[in-house]
Design a protein around this motif. Structure first.
Motif, PDB file in Angstrom:
ATOM      1  N   ASP A  68       0.826  -1.200   0.000  1.00 26.41           N
ATOM      2  CA  ASP A  68       0.000   0.000   0.000  1.00 26.41           C
ATOM      3  C   ASP A  68       0.867   1.260   0.000  1.00 26.41           C
ATOM      4  O   ASP A  68       2.107   1.181  -0.044  1.00 26.41           O
ATOM      5  CB  ASP A  68      -0.988  -0.022   1.168  1.00 26.41           C
ATOM      6  CG  ASP A  68      -0.330   0.159   2.528  1.00 26.41           C
ATOM      7  OD1 ASP A  68       0.892   0.429   2.598  1.00 26.41           O
ATOM      8  OD2 ASP A  68      -1.043   0.036   3.548  1.00 26.41           O
ATOM      9  N   LYS A  69       0.252   2.423   0.053  1.00 22.36           N
ATOM     10  CA  LYS A  69       0.982   3.683  -0.046  1.00 22.36           C
ATOM     11  C   LYS A  69       1.862   3.948   1.166  1.00 22.36           C
ATOM     12  O   LYS A  69       2.733   4.815   1.135  1.00 22.36           O
ATOM     13  CB  LYS A  69      -0.004   4.833  -0.258  1.00 22.36           C
ATOM     14  CG  LYS A  69      -0.691   4.767  -1.618  1.00 22.36           C
ATOM     15  CD  LYS A  69      -1.633   5.939  -1.839  1.00 22.36           C
ATOM     16  CE  LYS A  69      -2.276   5.860  -3.210  1.00 22.36           C
ATOM     17  NZ  LYS A  69      -3.209   6.996  -3.476  1.00 22.36           N
ATOM     18  N   GLY A  70       1.628   3.210   2.236  1.00 20.02           N
ATOM     19  CA  GLY A  70       2.484   3.326   3.413  1.00 20.02           C
ATOM     20  C   GLY A  70       3.581   2.277   3.427  1.00 20.02           C
ATOM     21  O   GLY A  70       4.205   2.044   4.468  1.00 20.02           O
ATOM     22  N   ASN A  71       3.775   1.622   2.259  1.00 15.97           N
ATOM     23  CA  ASN A  71       4.808   0.586   2.101  1.00 15.97           C
ATOM     24  C   ASN A  71       4.559  -0.615   3.008  1.00 15.97           C
ATOM     25  O   ASN A  71       5.498  -1.255   3.493  1.00 15.97           O
ATOM     26  CB  ASN A  71       6.208   1.166   2.351  1.00 15.97           C
ATOM     27  CG  ASN A  71       7.282   0.330   1.662  1.00 15.97           C
ATOM     28  OD1 ASN A  71       7.076  -0.208   0.575  1.00 15.97           O
ATOM     29  ND2 ASN A  71       8.441   0.222   2.306  1.00 15.97           N
ATOM     30  N   ARG A  72       3.270  -0.918   3.243  1.00 18.30           N
ATOM     31  CA  ARG A  72       2.905  -2.077   4.066  1.00 18.30           C
ATOM     32  C   ARG A  72       2.429  -3.208   3.164  1.00 18.30           C
ATOM     33  O   ARG A  72       1.705  -2.961   2.183  1.00 18.30           O
ATOM     34  CB  ARG A  72       1.801  -1.684   5.056  1.00 18.30           C
ATOM     35  CG  ARG A  72       2.252  -0.697   6.128  1.00 18.30           C
ATOM     36  CD  ARG A  72       1.070  -0.154   6.900  1.00 18.30           C
ATOM     37  NE  ARG A  72       0.272   0.726   6.059  1.00 18.30           N
ATOM     38  CZ  ARG A  72       0.092   2.035   6.307  1.00 18.30           C
ATOM     39  NH1 ARG A  72       0.662   2.597   7.358  1.00 18.30           N
ATOM     40  NH2 ARG A  72      -0.658   2.762   5.506  1.00 18.30           N
TER      41      ARG A  72
END
Length: 420
Positions: A68-72
């Motif tokens: 995702d956009k949070g690098n998760r």
């Protein structure tokens, strides 16, 4: 034209009757056995499913993963149990009760080859009983599964049961299975060669014809059960006899997920035309999933049914007939002025609880009549210049074809008589 994503499907309005029927039966059976709904997200952090102990094909090959956009790392849920256990642990549901009985209904996602009864987005109805290791609880869940199938009216469905035992039993069996399969390694399918390295037990579930010939004479899990697991299985079967549940002992049965232990079971349909969709549901007991996801050491048991497979079985046995829509009245008008008058009547009747409809487009009388008959309207309310001028309507019974001009104030009384 943009088409739907491969492996997905639309549920059209005329197909929803079977869904409503199935959803109602789910509500009835869960209420009867005191299971309460728990809803979890369709996406979880990937480590909920991608655990070191889980090497099933579903997890290693078929999950939809993204960053995702949070690098998760996030995964669309491929099955329901792990998310339920994550919620159980995160919300400390074990504090409130020593036994939690929950169910879930919703979409799952697996990247596999689409075929009849198998999609990349599909739906499951599942149940989990968490917090107790009890042969009576196992038997109750199998009884629930049996009752659920009977409530649907499905025939030629059997409960298949096996035991893969506790950790001691499993170790003993895996050693025996590997010894048996080693001379046949080069003859195994490519999938089974990979399973041989990671999880030999899954070879027993291979659909490859040559693999099936090889495992015909393979050792059986039931022959390697510890004394504890033998007794546990025997106790489950005794309870099933008390519950009058018919079952078949299937020594080759294993489940697709690695967290299972002890008793495992499947709901198997012998219905022509189902093809690979003949397994309607399956489950079993699991010991370590709660602790793996950060909770206390807790035993649990669960089962999941494939909604699409159940619907396919219902369709093949013609259990649910397509519902014929029917309305109380259809309002027919001839001009914009009459449509305003018709809208007033339309609103009045709906507010009084009548099932009515009106033409929204500018269509002639013949087209409006055709639509009314297609909707199986019991009556017609016809509004022309004369009706508008006199504040009346012409009420026509579509079965008797008798029509009467009546005052607007008398419409409700007369309409009630006609639709009866």
């Amino acid at each position: 034209m943009i088409n739907k994503v491969k492996g997905t499907y639309d549920v059209l309005p005329n197909e929803l009757g079977k869904w409503y029927f199935l959803e109602q039966k789910i509500k009835e059976i869960t209420k009867k056995y005191h299971y309460y709904e728990l809803r979890t997200p369709i996406m979880e952090y990937s480590n909920v499913f991608h655990r070191e102990t889980e090497l099933s094909d579903m997890v290693t090959k078929e999950t939809y993963n993204f960053v995702d956009k949070g690098n998760r790392d996030v995964t669309l849920r491929p099955e329901g149990t792990a998310g339920i256990i994550r919620s159980y642990v995160e919300n400390k549901l074990y504090v409130a009760s020593d036994l939690l009985k929950v169910y879930y209904v919703g979409p799952m996602f697996r990247y596999e080859r689409p075929q009849k009864g198998r999609y990349r987005q599909f739906n499951q109805f599942g149940l989990e009983a968490i917090g107790s290791k009890s042969s009576l609880l196992d038997a109750e869940l199998i009884k629930l599964s049996n009752d659920f199938i009977e409530s649907l009216g499905l025939e030629n469905v059997t409960i298949q049961i096996n035991s893969i035992g506790d950790s001691e039993s499993r170790t003993n069996y895996l050693n025996a299975l590997v010894s048996y399969l080693t001379p046949f390694y080069e003859e195994l399918s490519n999938d089974s060669k990979e399973r041989f390295k990671n999880n030999p037990l899954r070879i027993l579930d291979s659909k490859d014809l040559n693999d099936q010939k090889i495992i015909e004479n393979a050792p059986k899990p039931i022959d390697y059960l510890s004394s504890y697991s033998k007794k546990y299985l025997d106790d489950v079967l005794k309870y099933l006899e008390i519950f009058n549940v018919k079952y078949n002992l299937n020594n080759k049965l294993v489940r697709g997920l690695d967290y299972y232990s002890e008793v495992v079971f499947e709901v198997l349909a012998d219905i022509k035309g189902l093809g690979n969709g003949n397994v309607l549901g399956g489950g079993g007991r699991y010991e370590n999933l709660v602790s793996e996801l950060g909770g206390p050491q807790t035993s649990a048991i669960g089962i999941a049914f494939g909604i699409e497979r159940l619907l396919l079985a219902i369709e093949h046995q013609e259990i649910v007939k397509e519902e014929v829509s029917e309305i109380d009245s259809f309002i027919i008008t001839f001009s914009e002025n009459e449509k305003l008058y018709g809208a007033k009547i339309f609103n009045l009747l709906r507010d009084k609880g009548f099932n009515v409809d009106i033409e929204f487009n500018n269509k002639n009388f013949k087209q409006q009549l055709k639509k009314a008959l297609a909707k199986n309207s019991k009556t017609l309310i016809i509004i022309g210049e004369n009706e508008l001028k006199n504040e009346t309507v012409t009420l026509k019974n579509t079965k008797t074809e008798i029509q009467t001009e009546i005052k607007l104030k008398d419409l409700i009384t007369n309409l009630e008589k006609e639709i009866k």
